[in-house]
Scaffold this motif. Structure first.
Motif, PDB file in Angstrom:
ATOM      1  N   MET A  33       0.712  -1.126   0.029  1.00 12.45           N
ATOM      2  CA  MET A  33      -0.077  -0.073   0.017  1.00 12.45           C
ATOM      3  C   MET A  33       0.971   1.120  -0.011  1.00 12.45           C
ATOM      4  O   MET A  33       1.908   1.545   0.796  1.00 12.45           O
ATOM      5  CB  MET A  33      -0.854   0.162   1.313  1.00 12.45           C
ATOM      6  CG  MET A  33      -2.044  -1.014   1.267  1.00 12.45           C
ATOM      7  SD  MET A  33      -3.382  -0.309   0.239  1.00 12.45           S
ATOM      8  CE  MET A  33      -4.671  -1.446   0.453  1.00 12.45           C
ATOM      9  N   LYS A  34       0.601   2.032  -0.969  1.00 10.51           N
ATOM     10  CA  LYS A  34       1.230   3.198  -0.984  1.00 10.51           C
ATOM     11  C   LYS A  34       0.747   4.540  -1.367  1.00 10.51           C
ATOM     12  O   LYS A  34      -0.317   4.434  -1.814  1.00 10.51           O
ATOM     13  CB  LYS A  34       2.475   2.835  -2.453  1.00 10.51           C
ATOM     14  CG  LYS A  34       3.583   2.156  -2.152  1.00 10.51           C
ATOM     15  CD  LYS A  34       4.730   2.021  -3.322  1.00 10.51           C
ATOM     16  CE  LYS A  34       5.612   1.016  -2.838  1.00 10.51           C
ATOM     17  NZ  LYS A  34       5.272  -0.162  -2.758  1.00 10.51           N
ATOM     18  N   ASN A  35       1.043   5.512  -0.532  1.00 14.03           N
ATOM     19  CA  ASN A  35       0.391   6.934  -0.889  1.00 14.03           C
ATOM     20  C   ASN A  35       1.388   8.115  -0.249  1.00 14.03           C
ATOM     21  O   ASN A  35       2.331   7.595   0.637  1.00 14.03           O
ATOM     22  CB  ASN A  35      -0.901   7.171  -0.338  1.00 14.03           C
ATOM     23  CG  ASN A  35      -1.739   7.900  -1.150  1.00 14.03           C
ATOM     24  OD1 ASN A  35      -1.136   9.091  -1.544  1.00 14.03           O
ATOM     25  ND2 ASN A  35      -2.930   7.605  -1.549  1.00 14.03           N
ATOM     26  N   ALA A  36       1.422   9.363  -0.589  1.00 11.01           N
ATOM     27  CA  ALA A  36       2.163  10.143   0.005  1.00 11.01           C
ATOM     28  C   ALA A  36       1.875  10.253   1.774  1.00 11.01           C
ATOM     29  O   ALA A  36       2.746  10.234   2.411  1.00 11.01           O
ATOM     30  CB  ALA A  36       1.726  11.623  -0.706  1.00 11.01           C
ATOM     31  N   LYS A  37       0.558  10.090   2.102  1.00 15.70           N
ATOM     32  CA  LYS A  37       0.205   9.956   3.589  1.00 15.70           C
ATOM     33  C   LYS A  37      -0.361   8.744   3.824  1.00 15.70           C
ATOM     34  O   LYS A  37      -1.306   8.405   3.280  1.00 15.70           O
ATOM     35  CB  LYS A  37      -0.369  11.004   3.955  1.00 15.70           C
ATOM     36  CG  LYS A  37       0.284  12.346   3.958  1.00 15.70           C
ATOM     37  CD  LYS A  37      -0.631  13.481   4.416  1.00 15.70           C
ATOM     38  CE  LYS A  37      -0.031  14.959   4.031  1.00 15.70           C
ATOM     39  NZ  LYS A  37      -0.929  15.836   4.548  1.00 15.70           N
ATOM     40  N   VAL A  38       0.208   7.808   4.644  1.00 14.88           N
ATOM     41  CA  VAL A  38      -0.493   6.506   5.248  1.00 14.88           C
ATOM     42  C   VAL A  38      -0.551   6.586   6.599  1.00 14.88           C
ATOM     43  O   VAL A  38       0.321   6.904   7.422  1.00 14.88           O
ATOM     44  CB  VAL A  38       0.340   5.366   4.608  1.00 14.88           C
ATOM     45  CG1 VAL A  38      -0.460   3.990   5.253  1.00 14.88           C
ATOM     46  CG2 VAL A  38       0.337   5.177   2.953  1.00 14.88           C
ATOM     47  N   PHE A  39      -2.126   6.373   7.045  1.00 14.16           N
ATOM     48  CA  PHE A  39      -2.065   6.413   8.511  1.00 14.16           C
ATOM     49  C   PHE A  39      -2.551   4.795   8.916  1.00 14.16           C
ATOM     50  O   PHE A  39      -3.485   4.286   8.132  1.00 14.16           O
ATOM     51  CB  PHE A  39      -3.263   7.189   9.108  1.00 14.16           C
ATOM     52  CG  PHE A  39      -2.749   8.514   8.720  1.00 14.16           C
ATOM     53  CD1 PHE A  39      -2.511   9.441   9.819  1.00 14.16           C
ATOM     54  CD2 PHE A  39      -2.979   9.257   7.713  1.00 14.16           C
ATOM     55  CE1 PHE A  39      -2.245  10.701   9.799  1.00 14.16           C
ATOM     56  CE2 PHE A  39      -2.457  10.622   7.310  1.00 14.16           C
ATOM     57  CZ  PHE A  39      -2.337  11.422   8.355  1.00 14.16           C
TER      58      PHE A  39
END
Length: 606
Positions: free
Chosen positions: A205-211
């Motif tokens: 899972m990738k994105n600029a912001k991951v919570f």
């Protein structure tokens, strides 16, 4: 990785753009902003104080007031209270944050709002993963809170679409189309029986912001949490928040919130502490704002009535009271449980030993077919004197030996394979002849011992759990013989381990061992002139907890080996040598086993 939250690069980029519109809090924009948009942008960018910023918590509560406050149009209200205020402050400061406390502490609702606002502030670049035990249970927990707060706000569907059947809120493009599953808020069922499926969903899972918000953390798979920390942390920005009611220092929540200096470094009076990776905030029901003020000032959080109910139902000295109200390790264990968190904390069992001299490698093994075990477990450790001269056993690892079916197909029997593997493991670890203990219970155990003699020789310690308890003294302060206090050797092994743990003479206990030790029950029975301890039958325990305590058995056999061979005794500085009466029935049986197996020694040498 630094502990504090680091904003993404576009913070600086947007702050230095040539502004068309200027706003308070250091915010500039090429477009005119509504009050909601202003605070979402300020919450996202968190401008520094030098530029007029006032901090993320300020904007969080402004947004809460607009969207879910008492004067808002929302059908679901969120009520601000001191615990929520502190949670939000810490969420803004730490990448890894543990939040645990009594029921009705507001942690799930606060975390739900945190998830929604972080996503709303940057929906195209944000992925929030929310875990719970199962899809069904999640609707009663944090996912239910997220969907309720989401649906309560009019017009929010222009930002995201809720697909509740799959547990997903997908971000929406300006043209109204949904983006892929890498943007939005997603539910990940994390129950242990589906851990492979859950791990498969989060890896990559990738994105600029991951919570990641791990709700009901004590009940989740340890492998899932480990995978999240090792994989999701590779994203440009990652934050993990763990939630739950305290249960054990060795479950996923307990490990996540372990104090930086160990559990012995804090007391029940501590509400906050540094952890290895971040920070922990604990909400003690006896210190709830409503309890302190003796008045229900803040709706929906723990109050005096809740406290009185817990005191009446469980009693203040019960493990359940300490879990449900105080959310802290109980000073004493549950009734009829042999081990408790308090034992492990007192003995500082998670620490490593500091040795005075080079310790001696030791090993114990529990073959899978004996005592209804599921795994062929091997426990490796080191025995010696620590820096104060106290005889100490440190656990190095617990291994599993498994049959290779491809080798079995060629004609090499399972028992021959596993005996050979055990001999290799012990030899490679440096175990000397005589410092290996084997469960030889039942015909299968005796037969395995004979096969082991082919590779190892007969100089090992055969242990039979169903035998009469030993005639070794319980401790230097308790001169009773083992057979005077315990129904059988199995009961003696399981109880004696606690004495060494409490004396601080056991180090390196693994979570697997600790959980199995804590799970076993006992009872007292009258036998002749003595009242003796009898542990719960393994088959009953296995049915109750769903697994066989093989790792626990191996560890306790290792303790018995050190007692038998080295005179290991609880609380003594000077080990007196072997405590075994060589003429006792127990010792005679062990000698007979060795003699019987000696005919197989070096059987393949020619």
């Amino acid at each position: 990785m630094p502990n504090g939250i680091i904003e993404d690069q576009d913070t600086q980029d947007q702050l230095i753009q040539t502004p068309r519109f200027s706003y308070p809090y250091g915010i500039t924009s090429e477009h005119e902003l509504s009050n909601l948009e202003l605070h979402l942008l300020a919450f996202k960018l968190n401008p520094p104080a030098s530029a007029g910023g006032v901090g993320k918590p300020f904007h969080f509560w402004k947004l809460v007031d607009m969207l879910w406050g008492e004067s808002s149009k929302s059908s679901k209200k969120f009520f601000q209270h001191p615990w929520a205020e502190r949670m939000v402050e810490l969420m803004c400061e730490h990448r890894y944050l543990g939040l645990h406390g009594c029921g009705s502490s507001g942690k799930s609702d606060t975390a739900a709002i945190w998830a929604i606002l972080n996503w709303m502030s940057d929906p195209m670049n944000t992925l929030v993963l929310v875990t719970s035990t199962s899809l069904k249970d999640s609707r009663k927990r944090i996912w239910g809170a997220i969907t309720t707060y989401f649906q309560a706000v009019e017009g929010i569907d222009c930002v995201g679409n809720l697909v509740d059947s799959i547990g997903m809120i997908r971000s929406v493009m300006p043209d109204g189309t949904s983006i892929n599953d890498r943007c939005g808020i997603a539910l990940i069922p994390g129950e242990k029986k589906k851990e492979k499926e859950a791990i498969g969903k989060i890896i990559g899972m990738k994105n600029a912001k991951v919570f990641m918000i791990a709700d009901e953390l004590p009940e989740l798979s340890e492998a899932l949490i480990s995978a999240a920390q090792s994989n999701l942390s590779l994203n440009p920005f990652f934050q993990m928040i763990g939630l739950g009611n305290f249960n054990s220092i060795y479950d996923p929540l307990g490990i996540f919130i372990t104090p930086k200096n160990g559990w012995g470094s804090i007391t029940v009076e501590d509400s906050e502490w540094e952890t290895k990776d971040g920070y922990c905030f604990r909400m003690d029901g006896m210190k709830s704002p409503n309890v302190i003020f003796e008045k229900d000032i803040y709706p929906r959080i723990y109050n005096k009535k809740n406290l009185q109910e817990h005191q009446s139902r469980y009693g203040e000295n019960s493990a359940l009271f300490w879990r449900m109200c105080r959310s802290f390790p109980c000073p004493e264990g549950e009734v009829n449980c042999i081990y408790s968190d308090a034992d492990f904390i007192k003995g500082d069992t998670q620490a490593k030993a500091t040795w005075m001299d080079t310790p001696v490698p030791v090993c114990a093994a529990d073959p899978a077919f004996t005592n209804e075990g599921d795994n062929f477990s091997v426990c490796l450790g080191r025995f010696g004197k620590n820096h104060t001269g106290l005889p100490t056993l440190e656990i190095d690892s617990v291994l599993k030996i498994r049959e290779d079916v491809s080798v079995t197909a060629t004609g090499e029997a399972r028992d021959l394979q596993t005996a050979k593997q055990l001999s290799t493991v012990a030899t490679n670890f440096g175990v000397s002849k005589g410092n290996l203990g084997i469960d030889c219970s039942g015909p299968g155990g005796l037969a395995f011992g004979s096969i082991l003699s082919i590779f190892w020789g007969n100089n090992y310690l055969p242990i039979k759990f169903g035998e009469t308890a030993s005639d070794m003294p319980i401790s230097m302060n308790d001169p009773r013989k083992g057979h005077e206090a315990f129904v059988d050797l199995s009961s003696e092994l399981w109880f004696m381990g606690r004495e060494f743990i409490r004396a601080g003479q056991i180090k390196g206990i693994t979570p697997e061992i600790a959980k199995q030790l804590k799970a076993r029950y006992y009872k007292s029975v009258k036998m002749g002139d003595y009242v003796k301890i009898k542990i719960e039958p393994k088959k009953d325990m296995k049915q109750r907890i769903g697994e066989s305590p093989d790792a626990g058995d191996c560890f306790l056999m290792l303790v018995f080996l050190c007692r038998f061979v080295f005179g290991f005794s609880p609380g003594t500085i000077n080990s007196p040598g072997s405590l075994v009466n060589r003429s006792s029935p127990n010792a005679q049986w062990m000698n007979k086993v060795r003699q019987a197996h000696s005919i197989y020694e070096n059987a393949f040498s020619n």
